[in-house]
Design a protein around this motif. Sequence first.
Motif, mmCIF file in Angstrom:
data_model
loop_
_atom_site.group_PDB
_atom_site.id
_atom_site.type_symbol
_atom_site.label_atom_id
_atom_site.label_comp_id
_atom_site.label_asym_id
_atom_site.label_seq_id
_atom_site.Cartn_x
_atom_site.Cartn_y
_atom_site.Cartn_z
ATOM 1 N N ASP A 95 92.410 12.708 23.628
ATOM 2 C CA ASP A 95 92.597 11.927 24.854
ATOM 3 C C ASP A 95 91.219 10.972 24.899
ATOM 4 O O ASP A 95 91.267 9.723 25.457
ATOM 5 C CB ASP A 95 92.910 12.563 26.146
ATOM 6 N N VAL B 109 91.410 6.890 24.896
ATOM 7 C CA VAL B 109 90.567 6.116 25.804
ATOM 8 C C VAL B 109 89.839 5.018 25.400
ATOM 9 O O VAL B 109 89.701 3.958 25.555
ATOM 10 C CB VAL B 109 89.935 6.707 27.146
ATOM 11 N N GLU C 113 91.762 2.351 23.689
ATOM 12 C CA GLU C 113 92.083 1.076 24.791
ATOM 13 C C GLU C 113 91.121 0.304 25.449
ATOM 14 O O GLU C 113 91.181 -0.802 25.648
ATOM 15 C CB GLU C 113 92.683 2.050 26.079
#
Length: 69
Positions: free
Chosen positions: A12, A16, A19
Amino acid sequence: MDDYASDTSEIDLRQVADEIHEFLTLNESDQLLKKSAATLGLSILPPQGVRLRQWLTDVRQDLLHESQR
């Protein structure tokens, strides 16, 4: 950031970071970046004197560093 990273999986954290990289790439100008961040509801702003692009780049690097722990 430490609290977030301590409760978030490596996958995760990397997601992130990816992104953020994509967001920075899609928003080529600083004006567009600010507008897009406001549209998305960015509620945490960089410290005074630090540009949004640099701050997001720094956050991304911190996330990548944390994902390697």
